[in-house]
Design a protein around this motif. Structure first.
Motif, PDB file in Angstrom:
ATOM      1  N   ILE A 176      -4.805   8.006  -2.893  1.00 24.41           N
ATOM      2  CA  ILE A 176      -4.637   6.719  -3.566  1.00 24.41           C
ATOM      3  C   ILE A 176      -5.803   6.510  -4.526  1.00 24.41           C
ATOM      4  O   ILE A 176      -6.968   6.661  -4.158  1.00 24.41           O
ATOM      5  N   ASP A 223      -3.730   3.058  -8.803  1.00 20.45           N
ATOM      6  CA  ASP A 223      -2.680   2.643  -7.869  1.00 20.45           C
ATOM      7  C   ASP A 223      -2.933   1.237  -7.354  1.00 20.45           C
ATOM      8  O   ASP A 223      -1.998   0.440  -7.205  1.00 20.45           O
ATOM      9  N   VAL A 224      -4.210   0.942  -7.058  1.00 20.82           N
ATOM     10  CA  VAL A 224      -4.580  -0.369  -6.520  1.00 20.82           C
ATOM     11  C   VAL A 224      -5.848  -0.841  -7.222  1.00 20.82           C
ATOM     12  O   VAL A 224      -6.850  -0.111  -7.278  1.00 20.82           O
ATOM     13  N   VAL A 251      -8.052   4.057  -6.614  1.00 20.65           N
ATOM     14  CA  VAL A 251      -8.479   2.663  -6.563  1.00 20.65           C
ATOM     15  C   VAL A 251      -9.499   2.397  -7.666  1.00 20.65           C
ATOM     16  O   VAL A 251     -10.423   3.193  -7.870  1.00 20.65           O
ATOM     17  N   ASN A 287      -0.562   0.002  -2.069  1.00 22.56           N
ATOM     18  CA  ASN A 287      -0.267   1.221  -2.811  1.00 22.56           C
ATOM     19  C   ASN A 287       1.212   1.261  -3.188  1.00 22.56           C
ATOM     20  O   ASN A 287       2.077   1.066  -2.337  1.00 22.56           O
ATOM     21  N   VAL A 297      -5.475  -1.742   0.841  1.00 25.67           N
ATOM     22  CA  VAL A 297      -5.260  -0.730  -0.199  1.00 25.67           C
ATOM     23  C   VAL A 297      -4.028   0.100   0.140  1.00 25.67           C
ATOM     24  O   VAL A 297      -3.160   0.343  -0.720  1.00 25.67           O
ATOM     25  N   LYS A 298      -3.921   0.516   1.385  1.00 22.65           N
ATOM     26  CA  LYS A 298      -2.765   1.327   1.788  1.00 22.65           C
ATOM     27  C   LYS A 298      -1.468   0.528   1.654  1.00 22.65           C
ATOM     28  O   LYS A 298      -0.441   1.056   1.221  1.00 22.65           O
ATOM     29  N   PHE A 355     -10.426   6.960  -0.166  1.00 16.53           N
ATOM     30  CA  PHE A 355      -9.651   6.928  -1.402  1.00 16.53           C
ATOM     31  C   PHE A 355     -10.463   7.487  -2.572  1.00 16.53           C
ATOM     32  O   PHE A 355     -11.685   7.625  -2.495  1.00 16.53           O
TER      33      PHE A 355
END
Length: 236
Positions: A2, A62-63, A4, A218, A214-215, A39
């Motif tokens: 991911i 992604d985030v 970030v 995503n 965050v997860k 991440f």
């Protein structure tokens, strides 16, 4: 992996000794330090060209994690619109603490996002009111912070899609301190802790919430809808 991007206006840390003592490298660097454990993380700040949020940066994010306080008005409307569009397209957004008054959060909520506040070194107990939600995995029944800025109801936001945390403060107020929203293809999480003179982002439970968020934020592998005139699927 991911991807970030942690965004911080990075103003308090340059001018306020009390903030420098708590976050000597900047709030963004403290957030990045624990997010890097899981991440791919980059940082961006207000005074960089395009506030560090170029189209290339956002297209590869992604985030986006957002912290701001004293310089909300200095964020370019063009960049706000750019971030807004990426959220609608699917980019996740985590808004922390005083980011509730950021242009991007207010534009996505469509309300004033105002609230009651007080700085009085109060105990803050953050109650987990949605224990099956992925954002609270491993967190426990509550998070207790020795000192945090009081945020109190009424919090002028739309009714959250999901209420995750309710905060209680020693002075008696309560606050919806963890809320999720969906806008377009994007997922948004607002989380209250993070006053600049308190070490909330060193707390392991707070860190775990942000990692879990965050997860959750995503983007899934989905197709962005098409809009406008549409040819028939069947023969007319």
């Amino acid at each position: 992996m991911i991807h970030v991007t942690v965004w911080n206006e990075y103003r308090h840390e340059k001018t306020d000794e009390a903030v420098q003592e708590v976050y000597p490298k900047g709030i963004h660097e403290q957030l990045a330090s624990f997010l890097k454990e899981e991440f791919d993380v980059k940082t961006a700040t207000l005074d960089e060209p395009e506030h560090g949020l170029t189209e290339d940066v956002l297209n590869n994010t992604d985030v986006l994690v957002w912290w701001g306080h004293i310089a909300h008005d200095e964020v370019s409307d063009e960049i706000v619109q750019r971030v807004h569009q990426r959220v609608l397209q699917g980019m996740g957004l985590i808004v922390l603490h005083s980011g509730h008054m950021s242009k991007i959060f207010m534009s996505l909520m469509g309300t004033s996002c105002d609230l009651k506040w007080r700085e009085a070194d109060e105990t803050c107990r953050i109650w987990n009111v949605n224990p099956s939600h992925p954002i609270v995995e491993g967190v426990g029944e509550y998070i207790e912070l020795e000192k945090e800025e009081m945020y109190g109801e009424h919090f002028d936001i739309p009714a959250p899609d999901e209420l995750i945390f309710v905060n209680w403060y020693k002075g008696g107020e309560v606050f919806r301190g963890g809320c999720t929203f969906r806008r377009g293809n994007g997922k948004i999480f607002y989380f209250q802790p993070g006053h600049e003179t308190y070490p909330s982002y060193y707390n392991e439970q707070v860190q775990l919430v942000i990692k879990n968020a965050v997860k959750w934020c995503n983007p899934i592998d989905s197709t962005y809808p098409t809009y406008g005139h549409h040819e028939p699927l069947e023969e007319l």
